[in-house]
Design a protein around this motif. Structure first.
Motif, mmCIF file in Angstrom:
data_model
loop_
_atom_site.group_PDB
_atom_site.id
_atom_site.type_symbol
_atom_site.label_atom_id
_atom_site.label_comp_id
_atom_site.label_asym_id
_atom_site.label_seq_id
_atom_site.Cartn_x
_atom_site.Cartn_y
_atom_site.Cartn_z
ATOM 1 N N TYR A 109 0.804 -1.254 0.075
ATOM 2 C CA TYR A 109 0.072 -0.004 -0.018
ATOM 3 C C TYR A 109 1.147 1.249 -0.048
ATOM 4 C CZ TYR A 109 -4.055 -2.794 1.064
ATOM 5 O OH TYR A 109 -4.961 -3.664 0.937
ATOM 6 N N ASN A 110 0.547 2.127 -0.835
ATOM 7 C CA ASN A 110 1.566 3.413 -0.997
ATOM 8 C C ASN A 110 3.063 3.047 -1.040
ATOM 9 O OD1 ASN A 110 -1.023 5.185 -0.899
ATOM 10 N ND2 ASN A 110 -0.999 4.810 1.407
ATOM 11 N N GLY A 111 3.315 2.072 -1.686
ATOM 12 C CA GLY A 111 4.711 1.794 -2.000
ATOM 13 C C GLY A 111 5.286 0.989 -1.113
ATOM 14 N N LYS A 112 4.394 0.725 0.019
ATOM 15 C CA LYS A 112 5.227 -0.076 1.333
ATOM 16 C C LYS A 112 4.578 -1.350 1.344
ATOM 17 C CE LYS A 112 6.208 0.177 6.198
ATOM 18 N NZ LYS A 112 5.688 1.234 7.457
ATOM 19 N N VAL A 113 5.641 -2.427 1.561
ATOM 20 C CA VAL A 113 4.859 -3.884 1.853
ATOM 21 C C VAL A 113 4.501 -4.108 3.160
ATOM 22 C CG1 VAL A 113 5.196 -6.258 1.710
ATOM 23 C CG2 VAL A 113 6.429 -4.687 -0.105
ATOM 24 N N LEU A 114 3.301 -4.346 3.458
ATOM 25 C CA LEU A 114 2.719 -4.619 5.059
ATOM 26 C C LEU A 114 2.879 -5.945 5.170
ATOM 27 C CD1 LEU A 114 0.135 -1.975 4.829
ATOM 28 C CD2 LEU A 114 2.334 -1.756 5.491
ATOM 29 N N HIS A 115 3.403 -6.366 6.375
ATOM 30 C CA HIS A 115 3.412 -7.982 6.484
ATOM 31 C C HIS A 115 2.341 -8.327 7.500
ATOM 32 C CE1 HIS A 115 6.881 -8.420 3.902
ATOM 33 N NE2 HIS A 115 7.521 -7.597 4.814
ATOM 34 N N CYS A 116 1.564 -7.296 7.964
ATOM 35 C CA CYS A 116 0.666 -7.526 8.703
ATOM 36 C C CYS A 116 -0.395 -6.485 8.770
ATOM 37 C CB CYS A 116 0.801 -7.869 10.243
ATOM 38 S SG CYS A 116 -0.582 -8.313 11.303
ATOM 39 N N PHE A 117 -1.688 -6.475 8.468
ATOM 40 C CA PHE A 117 -2.493 -5.420 8.153
ATOM 41 C C PHE A 117 -3.961 -5.794 8.602
ATOM 42 C CE2 PHE A 117 -2.027 -6.750 3.891
ATOM 43 C CZ PHE A 117 -3.338 -6.900 3.458
ATOM 44 N N ARG A 118 -4.787 -4.977 8.957
ATOM 45 C CA ARG A 118 -6.274 -5.164 9.220
ATOM 46 C C ARG A 118 -7.214 -5.596 7.857
ATOM 47 N NH1 ARG A 118 -8.972 -1.310 13.135
ATOM 48 N NH2 ARG A 118 -9.401 -0.436 11.255
ATOM 49 N N CYS A 119 -7.783 -6.504 7.910
ATOM 50 C CA CYS A 119 -8.719 -6.738 6.742
ATOM 51 C C CYS A 119 -10.044 -6.201 7.040
ATOM 52 C CB CYS A 119 -8.661 -7.976 6.297
ATOM 53 S SG CYS A 119 -7.411 -8.899 5.739
ATOM 54 N N GLY A 120 -10.659 -5.237 6.313
ATOM 55 C CA GLY A 120 -11.950 -4.766 6.672
ATOM 56 C C GLY A 120 -11.725 -3.496 7.648
ATOM 57 N N ARG A 121 -12.864 -2.845 8.026
ATOM 58 C CA ARG A 121 -13.068 -1.712 9.119
ATOM 59 C C ARG A 121 -12.971 -1.992 10.413
ATOM 60 N NH1 ARG A 121 -17.642 2.097 5.675
ATOM 61 N NH2 ARG A 121 -16.251 2.240 3.898
ATOM 62 N N GLU A 122 -13.547 -3.305 10.447
ATOM 63 C CA GLU A 122 -13.651 -3.641 12.118
ATOM 64 C C GLU A 122 -12.601 -4.406 12.564
ATOM 65 O OE1 GLU A 122 -16.312 -2.623 13.547
ATOM 66 O OE2 GLU A 122 -17.131 -1.981 11.950
ATOM 67 N N VAL A 123 -12.200 -4.223 13.915
ATOM 68 C CA VAL A 123 -11.088 -4.950 14.513
ATOM 69 C C VAL A 123 -11.506 -6.364 14.645
ATOM 70 C CG1 VAL A 123 -9.796 -5.037 16.629
ATOM 71 C CG2 VAL A 123 -10.624 -2.728 15.983
ATOM 72 N N GLN A 124 -12.588 -6.718 14.810
ATOM 73 C CA GLN A 124 -12.994 -8.075 14.722
ATOM 74 C C GLN A 124 -14.592 -8.139 14.035
ATOM 75 O OE1 GLN A 124 -13.147 -8.898 19.229
ATOM 76 N NE2 GLN A 124 -11.418 -9.982 18.737
ATOM 77 N N ARG A 179 -12.890 -10.544 1.120
ATOM 78 C CA ARG A 179 -13.155 -10.084 -0.143
ATOM 79 C C ARG A 179 -13.038 -8.757 -0.220
ATOM 80 N NH1 ARG A 179 -17.243 -12.894 -4.201
ATOM 81 N NH2 ARG A 179 -16.996 -11.462 -6.114
ATOM 82 N N GLY A 180 -13.399 -7.951 0.700
ATOM 83 C CA GLY A 180 -13.277 -6.602 0.659
ATOM 84 C C GLY A 180 -11.810 -5.959 0.444
ATOM 85 N N VAL A 181 -10.914 -6.760 0.819
ATOM 86 C CA VAL A 181 -9.533 -6.323 0.458
ATOM 87 C C VAL A 181 -9.130 -6.141 -0.882
ATOM 88 C CG1 VAL A 181 -7.135 -7.019 0.600
ATOM 89 C CG2 VAL A 181 -8.528 -7.436 2.584
ATOM 90 N N PHE A 182 -9.894 -6.583 -1.728
ATOM 91 C CA PHE A 182 -9.682 -6.445 -3.142
ATOM 92 C C PHE A 182 -10.544 -5.260 -3.763
ATOM 93 C CE2 PHE A 182 -8.693 -10.836 -2.650
ATOM 94 C CZ PHE A 182 -7.557 -11.239 -3.323
ATOM 95 N N ASN A 183 -11.322 -4.577 -2.839
ATOM 96 C CA ASN A 183 -11.912 -3.506 -3.099
ATOM 97 C C ASN A 183 -10.900 -2.065 -2.767
ATOM 98 O OD1 ASN A 183 -14.271 -4.461 -4.240
ATOM 99 N ND2 ASN A 183 -15.027 -4.838 -2.210
ATOM 100 N N THR A 184 -9.660 -2.488 -2.202
ATOM 101 C CA THR A 184 -8.896 -1.374 -1.818
ATOM 102 C C THR A 184 -7.719 -1.201 -2.831
ATOM 103 O OG1 THR A 184 -7.382 -3.108 -0.606
ATOM 104 C CG2 THR A 184 -9.236 -2.186 0.752
ATOM 105 N N THR A 185 -6.879 -0.164 -2.691
ATOM 106 C CA THR A 185 -5.772 -0.027 -3.692
ATOM 107 C C THR A 185 -4.420 -0.882 -3.294
ATOM 108 O OG1 THR A 185 -5.081 1.878 -2.412
ATOM 109 C CG2 THR A 185 -6.567 2.387 -4.072
ATOM 110 N N LEU A 186 -4.771 -2.305 -3.173
ATOM 111 C CA LEU A 186 -3.544 -3.103 -2.701
ATOM 112 C C LEU A 186 -2.823 -3.303 -4.144
ATOM 113 C CD1 LEU A 186 -4.289 -6.683 -1.977
ATOM 114 C CD2 LEU A 186 -5.826 -5.479 -3.325
ATOM 115 N N THR A 187 -1.543 -3.620 -3.999
ATOM 116 C CA THR A 187 -0.695 -4.366 -4.795
ATOM 117 C C THR A 187 0.016 -5.669 -4.510
ATOM 118 O OG1 THR A 187 -0.105 -2.334 -5.935
ATOM 119 C CG2 THR A 187 1.385 -4.301 -6.305
ATOM 120 N N MET A 188 -0.356 -6.736 -4.877
ATOM 121 C CA MET A 188 0.199 -7.997 -4.540
ATOM 122 C C MET A 188 1.748 -7.936 -4.543
ATOM 123 S SD MET A 188 -2.945 -10.519 -5.665
ATOM 124 C CE MET A 188 -2.386 -11.976 -4.490
#
Length: 325
Positions: free
Chosen positions: A132-147, A159-168
């Motif tokens: 995200y934004n040029g930085k590889v994240l090795h742990c990030f939250r999926c979705g808006r909720e903590v749980q 599925r919601g992760v693919f609606n974000t601006t991620l780069t695999m």
């Protein structure tokens, strides 16, 4: 009480008391009835209560109020291939096809197995390997909720992760999600102890690739083994997972810590019963090893009110019945 059997007495240390008076021939006299057998000599046993206690079983901790928490980590690295190409692990089939990709199948099947033991049905869902934004994240939250709520909540967060601006991206790194899960497990345990209960966490990692740094992963697992945590790692897709064999080769006598890891390849199981057995194979012993090793015994068994037990209707959804393909 007289005439009733109330329990038992465990003697950990005993000795024979001699009368200080003497018999007619001058030898010490034992103050015991003549009909009782005469001991050869006083015998002392010194056995700790810990040694005498039977090792509890998994079910003893569950019925004694131990809560199980589930956390999920999903691989979004480039090892999954292009998610827009049919047949790759992250490809989403049209809803009309009633077909799921491998991650959806694994989340639903393995997640459902482990979620049965989670008391509140609320799960943290993390991702790793996305940029995200040029930085590889090795742990990030999926979705808006903590749980999220239930297995369906996990599916929506994934599925919601693919609606974000991620780069695999790459590489495949487990260390940060393991550390995050260990912190989560300790927090859940501390909260449970406030209520006089226990909490044990199971981290489910779904991945399509081999870890980049084996030694760092092993070290992090040993470090995490001091937390109330087990890690189930499921290989997704058709990749060669020979680089993950070290996960099942942990020897506490050599590597230190305790064995907290189970690896399995999802495609090796085409029957739900075999998959269930494989997923749950080592968790009961791992949980007991943790608490018993720290001298923590199960609490008192909780009573079950049969009138409050709910039985859900069978799920006859075609996709659910055939989730293993």
């Amino acid at each position: 009480k007289r005439g009733k059997e109330m329990g038992f007495i465990l003697v950990l240390q005993a000795s024979v008391d001699y009368d200080t008076s003497t018999s007619g021939n001058g030898t010490p006299k034992m103050n015991i009835p003549e009909t009782a057998p005469r001991p050869q000599a006083p015998i002392e046993y010194s056995i700790s209560a810990r040694e005498m206690a039977d090792r509890p079983e998994f079910v003893d901790y569950l019925t004694g109020g131990c809560q199980i928490s589930l956390a999920i980590a999903i691989d979004f690295t480039a090892s999954n291939g292009d998610p827009k190409e049919e047949g790759t692990p992250h490809y989403f089939y049209p809803s009309s096809s009633l077909e799921w990709n491998d991650y959806q199948k694994a989340i639903y099947s393995v997640g459902s197995i482990l979620a049965k033991y989670d008391s509140d049905q609320k799960f943290p869902v993390w991702g790793f390997g996305a940029k995200y934004n040029g930085k590889v994240l090795h742990c990030f939250r999926c979705g808006r909720e903590v749980q999220v709520d239930g297995v369906e909540g996990i599916m929506r967060a994934y599925r919601g992760v693919f609606n974000t601006t991620l780069t695999m991206s790459f590489p495949t790194v487990f260390t940060e999600v393991i550390e995050t899960a260990a912190d989560y497990a300790r927090h859940e345990q501390e909260e449970a102890q406030k209520e006089g209960e226990l909490s044990y966490t199971i981290l489910l990692i779904l991945t399509a690739g081999n870890v980049e740094d084996v030694q760092a992963t092993k070290a992090k697992l040993v470090e995490a083994s001091d937390s109330p945590l087990s890690v189930v790692i499921v290989g997704i897709g058709k990749n060669d997972f020979s680089g993950m064999e070290f996960l099942d080769d942990h020897d506490p006598t050599i590597d230190g810590g305790r064995d907290i890891t189970k690896f399995l390849k999802f495609s090796d199981y085409n029957e739900f019963s075999r998959l269930t057995e494989a997923v749950l194979d080592e968790i009961p012993n791992q949980l007991v090893d943790y608490y018993y090793g720290k001298g923590i015994m199960p609490g008192q068994a909780e009573r079950v009110d049969k009138d409050t037990v709910e039985v859900q209707d069978a799920d006859n959804d075609e996709r659910t019945v055939n989730f293993l393909g």
